[in-house]
Design a protein around this motif. Structure first.
Motif, PDB file in Angstrom:
ATOM      1  N   SER A 100       1.026  -1.174   0.046  1.00 37.84           N
ATOM      2  CA  SER A 100       0.001  -0.273  -0.041  1.00 37.84           C
ATOM      3  C   SER A 100       0.716   1.342   0.009  1.00 37.84           C
ATOM      4  N   THR A 101       2.023   1.140   0.769  1.00 35.03           N
ATOM      5  CA  THR A 101       2.906   2.366   0.507  1.00 35.03           C
ATOM      6  C   THR A 101       3.374   2.770  -0.484  1.00 35.03           C
ATOM      7  N   TYR A 102       3.971   1.538  -1.358  1.00 37.66           N
ATOM      8  CA  TYR A 102       4.498   1.360  -2.565  1.00 37.66           C
ATOM      9  C   TYR A 102       3.347   2.330  -3.624  1.00 37.66           C
ATOM     10  N   VAL A 103       2.027   1.825  -3.465  1.00 39.79           N
ATOM     11  CA  VAL A 103       1.135   2.185  -4.259  1.00 39.79           C
ATOM     12  C   VAL A 103       0.884   3.766  -4.105  1.00 39.79           C
ATOM     13  N   LEU A 104       0.904   4.142  -2.666  1.00 41.80           N
ATOM     14  CA  LEU A 104       0.647   5.471  -2.509  1.00 41.80           C
ATOM     15  C   LEU A 104       1.543   6.232  -2.980  1.00 41.80           C
ATOM     16  N   LEU A 105       2.951   6.090  -2.676  1.00 46.78           N
ATOM     17  CA  LEU A 105       4.077   6.667  -3.322  1.00 46.78           C
ATOM     18  C   LEU A 105       4.160   6.912  -4.851  1.00 46.78           C
ATOM     19  N   ALA A 106       3.860   5.806  -5.606  1.00 39.89           N
ATOM     20  CA  ALA A 106       3.861   5.992  -6.911  1.00 39.89           C
ATOM     21  C   ALA A 106       2.647   6.736  -7.215  1.00 39.89           C
ATOM     22  N   SER A 107       1.516   6.608  -6.869  1.00 41.40           N
ATOM     23  CA  SER A 107       0.461   7.496  -7.063  1.00 41.40           C
ATOM     24  C   SER A 107       0.924   9.174  -7.006  1.00 41.40           C
ATOM     25  N   LEU A 108       1.590   9.432  -5.891  1.00 45.18           N
ATOM     26  CA  LEU A 108       2.027  10.704  -5.658  1.00 45.18           C
ATOM     27  C   LEU A 108       3.056  11.327  -6.719  1.00 45.18           C
ATOM     28  N   ALA A 109       3.960  10.358  -7.074  1.00 39.52           N
ATOM     29  CA  ALA A 109       4.936  10.581  -8.214  1.00 39.52           C
ATOM     30  C   ALA A 109       4.222  10.744  -9.611  1.00 39.52           C
ATOM     31  N   LEU A 110       3.258  10.016  -9.770  1.00 41.55           N
ATOM     32  CA  LEU A 110       2.418  10.159 -10.890  1.00 41.55           C
ATOM     33  C   LEU A 110       1.593  11.517 -10.905  1.00 41.55           C
ATOM     34  N   ALA A 111       1.056  11.843  -9.760  1.00 41.78           N
ATOM     35  CA  ALA A 111       0.260  12.916  -9.539  1.00 41.78           C
ATOM     36  C   ALA A 111       1.102  14.132  -9.884  1.00 41.78           C
ATOM     37  N   LEU A 112       2.352  14.244  -9.288  1.00 42.50           N
ATOM     38  CA  LEU A 112       3.121  15.345  -9.500  1.00 42.50           C
ATOM     39  C   LEU A 112       3.632  15.294 -10.884  1.00 42.50           C
ATOM     40  N   LEU A 113       3.789  14.378 -11.639  1.00 40.84           N
ATOM     41  CA  LEU A 113       4.054  14.500 -13.186  1.00 40.84           C
ATOM     42  C   LEU A 113       2.752  14.908 -13.912  1.00 40.84           C
ATOM     43  N   LEU A 114       1.647  14.582 -13.338  1.00 38.27           N
ATOM     44  CA  LEU A 114       0.307  15.199 -14.156  1.00 38.27           C
ATOM     45  C   LEU A 114       0.142  16.522 -13.729  1.00 38.27           C
ATOM     46  N   TRP A 115       0.522  17.074 -12.715  1.00 37.63           N
ATOM     47  CA  TRP A 115       0.252  18.615 -12.109  1.00 37.63           C
ATOM     48  C   TRP A 115       1.382  19.423 -12.873  1.00 37.63           C
ATOM     49  N   GLN A 116       2.618  18.822 -13.082  1.00 30.85           N
ATOM     50  CA  GLN A 116       3.850  19.839 -13.254  1.00 30.85           C
ATOM     51  C   GLN A 116       4.098  19.561 -14.922  1.00 30.85           C
ATOM     52  N   LEU A 153      -7.181 -10.138 -14.061  1.00 32.35           N
ATOM     53  CA  LEU A 153      -7.092 -11.421 -14.393  1.00 32.35           C
ATOM     54  C   LEU A 153      -5.850 -12.286 -13.777  1.00 32.35           C
ATOM     55  N   ILE A 154      -4.979 -11.084 -12.969  1.00 33.61           N
ATOM     56  CA  ILE A 154      -4.057 -11.933 -11.997  1.00 33.61           C
ATOM     57  C   ILE A 154      -4.546 -11.705 -10.510  1.00 33.61           C
ATOM     58  N   ASN A 155      -4.427 -10.568 -10.011  1.00 36.10           N
ATOM     59  CA  ASN A 155      -4.782 -10.395  -8.657  1.00 36.10           C
ATOM     60  C   ASN A 155      -5.149  -8.806  -8.446  1.00 36.10           C
ATOM     61  N   HIS A 156      -6.050  -8.048  -8.774  1.00 35.17           N
ATOM     62  CA  HIS A 156      -5.992  -6.626  -8.704  1.00 35.17           C
ATOM     63  C   HIS A 156      -5.875  -6.028  -7.668  1.00 35.17           C
ATOM     64  N   PHE A 157      -6.503  -6.653  -6.611  1.00 37.34           N
ATOM     65  CA  PHE A 157      -6.555  -6.138  -5.005  1.00 37.34           C
ATOM     66  C   PHE A 157      -5.279  -6.518  -4.280  1.00 37.34           C
ATOM     67  N   GLU A 158      -4.398  -7.598  -4.928  1.00 35.28           N
ATOM     68  CA  GLU A 158      -3.247  -7.872  -4.288  1.00 35.28           C
ATOM     69  C   GLU A 158      -2.191  -6.858  -4.600  1.00 35.28           C
ATOM     70  N   LEU A 159      -2.326  -6.695  -6.259  1.00 36.14           N
ATOM     71  CA  LEU A 159      -1.350  -5.833  -6.854  1.00 36.14           C
ATOM     72  C   LEU A 159      -1.354  -4.340  -6.129  1.00 36.14           C
ATOM     73  N   PHE A 160      -2.583  -3.883  -5.797  1.00 33.02           N
ATOM     74  CA  PHE A 160      -2.703  -2.388  -5.215  1.00 33.02           C
ATOM     75  C   PHE A 160      -2.528  -2.572  -3.704  1.00 33.02           C
ATOM     76  N   GLY A 161      -2.721  -3.681  -2.986  1.00 32.52           N
ATOM     77  CA  GLY A 161      -2.337  -3.519  -1.536  1.00 32.52           C
ATOM     78  C   GLY A 161      -3.557  -3.774  -0.714  1.00 32.52           C
ATOM     79  N   LEU A 162      -4.672  -3.994  -1.385  1.00 30.87           N
ATOM     80  CA  LEU A 162      -6.003  -4.177  -0.584  1.00 30.87           C
ATOM     81  C   LEU A 162      -5.837  -5.552  -0.021  1.00 30.87           C
ATOM     82  N   HIS A 163      -5.656  -6.517  -1.017  1.00 32.87           N
ATOM     83  CA  HIS A 163      -5.612  -7.999  -0.408  1.00 32.87           C
ATOM     84  C   HIS A 163      -4.698  -8.105   1.030  1.00 32.87           C
TER      85      HIS A 163
END
Length: 257
Positions: A100-116, A153-163
């Motif tokens: 979940s921490t990995y997903v959050l930091l990746a999302s913040l890095a992407l959000a920064l890219l979209l913003w700037q 198809l693999i495991n969406h919720f595990e991939l993004f930390g919810l599982h």
């Protein structure tokens, strides 16, 4: 330990698991909102700022800023995904919220890219024929559908930390990883990456800024695949080696090489 101490310990453990679960949901929501915005950002639909809009900048300034933004995302996304980093990182971050921490930091890095992001509006190609332009736009959205459906198809919720946080809340341990190749994974080894490439390149109007984004992210994907497959061989061994020999990396029916 007295009964009251036992109850207090159990309550404290439940509270920490609940906090971890809520943290995982927050990280997932951050991913989902950022992902949806990224779809609009690349395609130019229904967002206030797209890949071809934003603050005016010289070509040199735009190149420097955009390359730095993409480099930041790539470094975070790749380094934090490596097993050696995870082993070090989980000395400080509980394993249950590591993903979940990995997903959050990746999302913040992407959000920064979209913003700037700084646009470079010079047109490289433009499809003027309406039907062909529409077909190209639809193809771009098909790429996004491939990305999202491939995660399920693999495991969406595990991939993004919810599982992980849900299992922790329920007091269950995570199951051992299993090697599976459902649907798209029988055609290519990396359908998620293939979907991204389609989404990034299929556009009726390709500006220099969009071309820079598509080219750099495609190069990053190729490097990311090399790193990821090295890890997959370590986890699944000969089973993954046989799969790699049998199935193409990104282009269906092309052959493993």
């Amino acid at each position: 330990m007295t009964q009251s101490q036992t109850i207090g310990h159990d309550t404290s453990g439940l509270l920490s698991r609940l906090i971890a679960f809520l943290y995982g949901i927050a990280a997932y929501l951050a991913f989902f909102v950022t992902f949806l915005y990224a779809v609009g950002f690349v395609s130019g639909f229904m967002v206030p700022k797209s890949i071809d809009s934003g603050p005016d900048a010289s070509v040199t300034e735009a190149l420097i800023i955009d390359l730095l933004l993409m480099s930041l995302f790539a470094i975070q996304h790749s380094v934090m995904a490596r097993p050696r980093f995870k082993k070090w990182w989980t000395q400080f971050v509980p394993k249950t919220i590591e993903r979940s921490t990995y997903v959050l930091l990746a999302s913040l890095a992407l959000a920064l890219l979209l913003w700037q992001w700084r646009p470079i509006p010079m047109v490289v190609w433009q499809i003027s024929e309406p039907h062909l332009a529409l077909a190209t736009t639809v193809m771009g959205f098909v790429g996004w559908v491939v990305v999202l459906s491939s995660t399920f198809l693999i495991n969406h919720f595990e991939l993004f930390g919810l599982h992980q946080v849900a299992s922790n809340l329920a007091g269950r341990s995570m199951p051992a990883p299993r090697f599976r190749t459902p649907l798209f994974y029988k055609l290519v080894r990396h359908p998620i990456y293939l979907g991204f490439i389609i989404a990034f390149w299929a556009t009726p109007t390709m500006t220099a800024g969009h071309l820079l984004f598509a080219a750099v992210t495609t190069a990053y994907i190729v490097v990311g695949i090399w790193l990821e497959e090295r890890d997959l061989v370590e986890v699944f061994g000969e089973e993954y080696r046989r799969y790699r020999e049998r199935v193409s990396m990104l282009v269906p029916w092309l052959g493993s090489r």
